[in-house]
Design an enzyme around this catalytic site. Structure first.
Site, mmCIF file in Angstrom:
data_model
loop_
_atom_site.group_PDB
_atom_site.id
_atom_site.type_symbol
_atom_site.label_atom_id
_atom_site.label_comp_id
_atom_site.label_asym_id
_atom_site.label_seq_id
_atom_site.Cartn_x
_atom_site.Cartn_y
_atom_site.Cartn_z
ATOM 1 N N HIS A 73 0.720 -1.154 0.226
ATOM 2 C CA HIS A 73 -0.056 -0.103 0.079
ATOM 3 C C HIS A 73 0.953 1.329 -0.047
ATOM 4 O O HIS A 73 0.481 2.233 -0.412
ATOM 5 C CB HIS A 73 -1.024 0.074 1.201
ATOM 6 C CG HIS A 73 -2.142 -0.889 1.054
ATOM 7 N ND1 HIS A 73 -3.377 -0.482 0.954
ATOM 8 C CD2 HIS A 73 -2.200 -2.110 0.634
ATOM 9 C CE1 HIS A 73 -4.381 -1.466 0.794
ATOM 10 N NE2 HIS A 73 -3.626 -2.420 0.554
ATOM 11 N N ASP A 74 1.999 0.996 0.608
ATOM 12 C CA ASP A 74 2.960 2.237 0.762
ATOM 13 C C ASP A 74 3.523 2.511 -0.715
ATOM 14 O O ASP A 74 3.297 3.660 -1.251
ATOM 15 C CB ASP A 74 4.108 2.063 1.587
ATOM 16 C CG ASP A 74 4.840 3.363 1.593
ATOM 17 O OD1 ASP A 74 4.197 4.478 1.393
ATOM 18 O OD2 ASP A 74 5.910 3.314 1.838
ATOM 19 N N THR A 82 -0.796 -15.929 0.090
ATOM 20 C CA THR A 82 -0.645 -17.189 0.665
ATOM 21 C C THR A 82 -0.616 -17.196 2.221
ATOM 22 O O THR A 82 -0.996 -18.351 2.883
ATOM 23 C CB THR A 82 0.846 -17.933 0.049
ATOM 24 O OG1 THR A 82 0.877 -19.128 0.912
ATOM 25 C CG2 THR A 82 1.839 -17.270 0.818
#
Length: 339
Positions: A77-78, A203
């Site tokens: 997200h960064d 995962t």
């Protein structure tokens, strides 16, 4: 811990050889900064930087193992918003105008872990280690602590000085189809192979039923029921976990193997057992289908392609998106606010 995997070069931009590579190299260079990242950037200025971050991540994970996939998501997200510059860590305050306040970041966790590591590093080496680098190192360590590969991360990022709410609109979404996903990855210099590998980070970890409601009960926003591509048995299973209107119950993203770093997520995608729509979309395009299939066979561990090594390389590439280096940006004293 798995053996540390060294990337093929400490440079963040791979060499481009031959005219046939020109187009793909141009694509990479548009999304990846040419700043001077290097493995061991803090070896002299703050020798304990990497071990300190690893210690904080390990201790946090011992108390709450769900923080490991959360830290991995935090780096994604960064990096996909303005590059890997720590802008997602800035708190918006009362105005809620910071990047982190965008709904695309809903459920984002681990910011306090980054802040805790920063506090320790400020005591050791004031003004030296950036928050952006802590995010990258913490994600790397989180992968290793879940049984994934251990690999070298080039450091030397500086923290950005901008954090805007609407900038996060560009993040991939669980509703995105394959064309949208490919476009968003290409905008950051990443290709279909990177798309599959970084999606395979699912995962480990869980998702909230909030992100499944439309796929299970209102697919396409038409009120027509569930995504017709979900196998009936799996649909019943998901609906038994996520009732209509249930936004908070959490479901493993990797059916049957949600706590182990492995290629089960790719086999699930291949077999129709992807939990979220954007994961399922990887099996809707020849280019990504070929990548999924290449890692799903039992012999790939022996003859290649080698998932663990390729995943580590993809993480390094993602961590190099739009980095701020040299004299640009700043090294924040506190990760949640600009200096």
């Amino acid at each position: 811990m798995a053996r540390r995997h060294s990337s093929s070069s400490s440079s963040i931009v791979p060499s481009c050889l031959g005219l046939a590579m020109a187009a793909s190299c141009l694509l990479v260079l548009t999304g990846v900064s040419e700043g001077q990242l290097q493995v061991g950037f803090y070896s002299k200025s703050c020798p304990g930087a990497e071990s300190t971050v690893a210690s904080v991540v390990r201790q946090s994970g011992s108390a709450d193992p769900t923080i490991f996939p959360a830290l991995l998501r935090l780096q994604f997200h960064d990096c996909f918003v303005r590059g890997c510059d720590g802008s997602v860590l800035i708190k918006g305050g009362g105005g809620s105008n910071a990047e982190v306040d965008n709904s695309k970041h809903q459920g984002l966790r681990g910011l306090e872990i980054i802040e805790g590591a920063k506090s320790q590093l400020e005591a050791q080496c004031p003004g030296v280690v950036s928050c952006a680098d802590i995010v990258a190192l913490a994600a790397r360590d989180a992968v290793a602590f879940t049984g994934g590969p251990s690999f070298d991360v080039p450091t030397g990022r500086r923290d950005g000085k901008v954090s805007n709410l609407r900038d996060a609109d560009v993040l991939p979404d669980v509703h995105d189809g394959i064309d949208s996903l490919r476009s968003k990855f290409r905008a950051n210099g990443l290709d279909e192979k990177d798309l599959v590998l970084l999606t395979a980070a699912h995962t480990v970890g869980t998702t909230a039923c909030f992100f499944l409601q439309d796929r299970l009960y209102n697919f396409g926003g038409t009120g027509a029921g569930a995504d017709p591509t979900i196998p009936p048995v799996f649909l019943s299973e998901l609906r038994s976990r996520c009732a209509p209107g249930d936004f908070n119950t959490r479901v493993p993203l990797d059916r049957g193997s949600g706590n182990v770093f492995d290629t089960s997520i790719l086999r699930n995608i291949r077999n129709g057992f992807a939990v979220i729509g954007s994961d399922a979309a990887l099996y809707n395009d020849t280019a990504t289908v070929d990548v999924v299939d290449s890692y799903s066979g039992l012999l790939s561990n022996f003859f290649g392609p080698y998932f663990r090594q390729d995943f580590a390389d993809a993480m390094v590439r993602m961590g190099s998106i739009g980095v701020v280096t040299g004299g640009a940006g700043e090294v924040r004293k506190v990760c949640s606010k600009f200096n």
